[in-house]
Enzyme design. Structure first.
Site, PDB file in Angstrom:
ATOM      1  N   ASN A 138       0.830  -1.199   0.000  1.00 43.28           N
ATOM      2  CA  ASN A 138       0.000   0.000   0.000  1.00 43.28           C
ATOM      3  C   ASN A 138       0.865   1.249   0.000  1.00 43.28           C
ATOM      4  OD1 ASN A 138      -1.933  -2.012   2.039  1.00 43.28           O
ATOM      5  ND2 ASN A 138      -2.742  -1.180   0.126  1.00 43.28           N
TER       6      ASN A 138
ATOM      7  N   ASP B 112      -6.662  -7.149   6.367  1.00 37.74           N
ATOM      8  CA  ASP B 112      -8.095  -6.975   6.617  1.00 37.74           C
ATOM      9  C   ASP B 112      -8.930  -7.500   5.455  1.00 37.74           C
ATOM     10  OD1 ASP B 112      -7.541  -5.072   4.698  1.00 37.74           O
ATOM     11  OD2 ASP B 112      -8.474  -3.389   5.760  1.00 37.74           O
ATOM     12  N   GLY B 113      -8.244  -8.067   4.452  1.00 38.71           N
ATOM     13  CA  GLY B 113      -8.969  -8.599   3.297  1.00 38.71           C
ATOM     14  C   GLY B 113      -9.259  -7.547   2.240  1.00 38.71           C
TER      15      GLY B 113
ATOM     16  N   ASP C 191      -3.243  -0.703  11.810  1.00 43.21           N
ATOM     17  CA  ASP C 191      -3.449   0.628  11.215  1.00 43.21           C
ATOM     18  C   ASP C 191      -4.836   1.134  11.645  1.00 43.21           C
ATOM     19  OD1 ASP C 191      -2.728   2.859   9.792  1.00 43.21           O
ATOM     20  OD2 ASP C 191      -3.088   2.006   7.817  1.00 43.21           O
TER      21      ASP C 191
ATOM     22  N   ALA D  40      -8.459   4.644   4.313  1.00 42.93           N
ATOM     23  CA  ALA D  40      -7.955   5.499   5.389  1.00 42.93           C
ATOM     24  C   ALA D  40      -7.772   4.671   6.641  1.00 42.93           C
ATOM     25  CB  ALA D  40      -8.941   6.638   5.638  1.00 42.93           C
TER      26      ALA D  40
HETATM   27 ZN   LIG Z   1       0.057   4.796   5.783  1.00 40.11          ZN
END
Ligand SMILES: [Zn+2]
Length: 378
Positions: A217, A246-247, A272, A306
């Site tokens: 990411n 988290d899939g 996160d 987010a």
């Molecule tokens: Zn980040």
């Protein structure tokens, strides 16, 4: 308070073992033994076949229980976030600040130092995620906060907290010399929100970079003739990669491929987590942007991810279910391996004599029932 945990299935280096007695002294584990006499004259906790696991260590926690660390970087916020995540087995964590003004970074570091001094349960230090990032890979970070990492910030970033400082930066937004100076000063440096080339990351690794923040990411992907940050992360055998399982953040197939590139002990689960974790409130504000939880995912109005809406126990279960990693290693990815990444092995992340008495008691489905921090029950 000395306590003997008996009749549990204890996660050790050998896997989940029966017939062990775990005795805690005050804040530390005194012994892990098959000698039943160890439980004599000590208060007993009969686990009745439940799992006794090292408490989870979460190195990326933005919030929980309706609290966002960026909103109010105070001791009270750290305490509130820790309390919420403790319900899900987290016994040690780094409150995480996303890109903000340096004055807010300053407040967050002071709050972390004060929280550690005050003995707030579980706080290990701070994760400063930005603002020294690449705008092209900003994700949900506020572009107006993003800046180059120069000498002026060095003093701030190396200020002692009494704990660990993890810094996520884009290597191309500073110099290899700065990365070396930061790591020499004890800061753990991780690459994230970066568009660096393979060569730039390789140079950073040679200068002390040891981690990759939420692998895949917000970083340059593998391309045919440019391996990018992802290629560098998977090619280097020594560094650690944090992953959000988290899939949604990364397709499980892609994570399964990544797991074949490096040893399992180089992967670290992070939540996160956002304020919606452990809260009924499923909408919140992130630096002026409205974020809502839709189908279990935290997204901005434009669909940008987010952070996440998961707790660490869920991340462990997802790792078993989606990534087909064994139970023992999935738990270690949430306890032992992050501790090793932060340089805390010998103290955190294992059920062994001399380690902190940080313990999660869970049922067979890995639902956390009880969490002990430094030998004290929740
Ligand atoms: Zn980040």
């Amino acid at each position: 308070m000395a306590v003997a945990f008996v009749n549990g299935r204890v996660l050790t280096d050998a896997g989940l073992e029966e017939g062990l007695t775990v005795v805690t002294g005050s804040a530390h584990i005194a012994s892990v033994t098959r000698d039943v006499r160890a439980a004599k004259n000590v208060e007993k906790v009969d686990l009745d076949g439940k799992l006794l696991l090292p408490g989870f260590v979460d190195i990326q926690v933005n919030g929980g229980g309706g609290v966002l660390f960026n909103d109010k970087p105070t001791v009270e916020s750290i305490e509130a976030i820790g309390r919420v995540h403790r319900r899900f087995g987290t016994t040690a964590f780094l409150p995480t600040l996303v890109s903000d003004d340096l004055s807010v970074v300053d407040e967050a570091i002071s709050a972390t130092r004060d929280a550690i001094a005050a003995g707030v349960p579980g706080v290990l230090g701070i994760h400063i995620e930005g603002p020294f990032l690449n705008e092209e890979r900003k994700g949900v970070h506020d572009a107006s906060k993003i800046r180059y990492l120069d000498e002026d910030a060095f003093e701030l970033l190396t200020r002692p907290t009494g704990g660990k400082t993890l810094l996520t930066l884009a290597p191309e937004k500073t110099t290899p010399r700065m990365i070396r100076a930061l790591t020499d000063a004890g800061v753990v440096v991780s690459a994230g929100h970066t568009n660096a080339t393979y060569a730039e990351v390789r140079t950073a690794l040679d200068n002390g970079l040891t981690g990759f923040t939420h692998l895949f990411n917000a970083m340059s992907p593998i391309a045919v003739r440019e391996p990018g940050v992802v290629g560098a992360a998977l090619d280097d055998q020594d560094s650690w990669c944090s992953v959000i399982v988290d899939g949604y953040h990364v397709d499980p197939v892609v994570l399964r491929l990544a797991l074949r590139c490096k040893r399992p002990d180089r992967f670290v689960l992070v939540t996160d987590a956002m304020p919606s974790v452990g809260s009924e409130e499923k909408a919140f504000n992130l630096l002026g942007r409205r974020i809502t939880v839709r189908d279990g995912v935290c997204v901005g109005d434009d669909g940008t991810l987010a952070g996440s809406n998961i707790d660490m126990a869920t991340a462990v279960r997802n790792t078993i279910r989606l990534l087909k990693v064994g139970t023992a290693d999935s738990i270690r990815m949430a306890s032992q391996y992050p501790s090793e990444f932060l340089g805390l092995s010998g103290n955190y992340g294992r059920i062994a004599a001399g380690y902190r008495a940080n313990i999660a008691i869970a049922d067979d489905e890995l639902k956390v029932l009880e969490t002990w921090i430094d030998g004290s029950p929740s």
